[in-house]
Design a protein around this motif. Structure first.
Motif: not given
Ligand SMILES: [Zn+2]
Lengths: 190, 165
Positions: A22-30, A68-72, A148-157
Motif C-alpha cells: 500500500l505504501i509503495e503504491e501510494h507513495k507518489p501521490l502522498v 482508497l487513493s482519494t481517502w489517503i 484525478m477528476s474535479y469530483n475527487e479533488i473536491g472531496k480531498i480539499l
C-alpha cells in the motif's frame, strides 16, 4: 472483492507485506501533495510518514465509499494543512482566496529574467507553482500528476466541484502568464 | 471583425478533453487566427510541462522503515484503548463520588445502629456510629481527588494523541 478490498483486508489482518505494498503504491501521490504544500524539506519526510501511520491506524474506518487513493490524499492534505497552521505559515484567509489576492499575484511588475533555455522551464515552472496559493498548487498537482477528476479533488480539499474547476483554470492562466512575462518563454513555446 | 475567438477557458476545457466544441471547429478557427493559435500553443506547452515528474523523492527505504514500526503502532493503538477504559472507569468513580457526597451518612449510621448494633456493647456502638458519620468529610476528599485524576487523564490523552490530528 476488488484488489483494493483484498489489500485492505490483508492489512487489517496484520499482514505487514500488504501494508508495504500500500505504501509503495501510494507513495507518489502522498509525496506530490506533501512536497507541494510543505516548504521545509526536513518536515516533508516526517509528514509523509505521519500520513501512512494515520492510514494504518484508521484503515478499519475506511468504508470504500471513496477510492482508497482519494481517502489517503485527503489525509495527506489535512495533515499538511494542520502543519502549515501550526507553523503559522497559513491563515484561514489563505484558504478563502480573496479576489484581490490574485490581482496582486499577476500585477507584480517584474523585469523579465534573462531568456531561459528550454531545459530551465521545468525549474521555473516549479518556482512559479510554489508561488501560487496552496489550494491552487494542490489542485494543479492532483489534476495533472495524479489524473484525478474535479469530483475527487473536491472531496480531498472539501470544495465544490465548480470551485475546483475555477481554481484550476485560474491557476493555469497564472502560470502561463507568469512564465511568459517573467521568463520570456514565448520563443521556446512557439 | 466579427470573429469569435476562443476564450482561454475554452482552450483549457478543450485540452482537458471536456469541451463540447469539436476538434474540427477548433482547427478550422486556428488556421485563420494567429492570436488563438498562440494562446493554444502556450497552453499546450504548459500542459506538457505540468505532467512532468517533479522529482519529489522520499527516502528509498521509506516503506520498509514504516513497516518496521508496525509493532510500535499496534502498541500505540492498544495503549490508546487502555486509556479509554481508564477514563471511563474514572468517570464512573467520579459520578459515584458525587452521589455519595450528597448522602447524609449520619442518618444511615443512626438507622443501622438502631437495628443491628443493639446486641453490641455501648462503646462499640459509638465507635461504629462515629466512623460512619466521619465519612461525610472524607467523601469530599475522595471526590476531589477522583475529579483531579479525571482531568489529568483527559489532558494526558489530548497531549499524547496523534501529533497532526
Ligand atoms: Zn481567434
Amino acid at each position: 472483492m476488488t484488489e483494493t478490498g483484498k489489500l485492505v483486508k490483508l492489512i487489517l489482518s496484520g499482514d505487514a507485506q500488504a501494508f508495504e505494498t500500500l505504501i509503495e503504491e501510494h507513495k507518489p501521490l502522498v509525496s506530490h501533495v506533501v512536497f507541494r504544500m510543505i516548504p521545509n524539506p526536513q518536515d516533508r519526510e516526517d509528514i509523509s510518514q505521519e500520513v501512512f501511520i494515520k492510514v494504518y491506524q484508521n484503515l478499519s474506518d475506511f468504508r470504500f465509499e471513496a477510492k482508497l487513493s482519494t481517502w489517503i490524499a485527503q489525509i495527506a492534505y489535512n495533515l499538511a494543512i494542520n502543519y502549515l497552521r501550526q507553523k503559522k505559515m497559513i491563515s484561514l484567509d489563505d484558504l478563502e482566496l480573496a479576489d484581490d489576492s490574485e490581482g496582486h499575484l499577476v500585477a507584480e511588475n517584474i523585469q523579465p529574467d534573462k531568456k531561459v533555455e528550454e531545459k530551465d522551464i521545468s525549474q521555473r515552472l516549479k518556482t512559479e507553482i510554489d508561488n501560487l496559493p496552496v489550494q491552487f498548487r494542490v489542485i494543479v498537482t492532483l489534476f495533472h500528476l495524479d489524473q484525478m477528476s474535479y469530483n475527487e479533488i473536491g472531496k480531498i480539499l472539501n470544495l465544490p466541484e465548480g470551485t475546483v474547476k475555477s481554481y484550476l483554470f485560474r491557476a493555469r492562466k497564472l502560470l502561463k502568464d507568469r512564465l511568459l512575462s517573467k521568463y520570456q518563454v514565448e520563443d521556446i513555446w512557439q | 471583425m466579427a470573429v469569435n475567438h476562443w476564450t482561454e477557458e475554452q482552450i483549457q476545457e478543450f485540452l482537458d478533453g471536456k469541451s463540447s466544441i469539436s476538434k474540427n471547429s477548433l482547427e478550422e478557427h486556428l488556421k485563420s487566427c494567429e492570436a488563438c493559435t498562440k494562446s493554444f500553443r502556450y497552453y499546450q506547452n504548459l500542459y506538457s510541462e505540468l505532467i512532468r515528474d517533479p522529482g519529489f523523492k522520499l527516502s528509498t527505504d521509506f516503506a520498509r522503515n514504516l513497516v518496521s514500526r508496525i509493532p510500535q503502532l499496534a502498541q500505540a493503538r492498544a495503549r490508546f484503548k487502555f486509556s479509554d477504559v481508564f477514563i471511563g472507569s474514572v468517570g464512573i468513580a467520579a459520578l459515584l463520588g458525587v452521589m455519595i457526597f450528597f448522602i447524609d451518612f449520619s442518618i444511615i449510621a443512626e438507622t443501622v445502629a438502631k437495628f443491628s448494633f443493639s446486641s453490641l456493647k455501648a462503646d462499640v456502638q459509638d465507635w461504629l456510629r462515629n466512623s460512619l458519620s466521619s465519612l461525610n468529610g472524607g467523601v469530599l476528599l475522595i471526590g476531589s481527588s477522583v475529579l483531579t485524576l479525571l482531568v489529568t487523564a483527559t489532558l494526558d490523552r489530548l497531549l499524547s494523541g496523534p501529533k497532526y490530528r
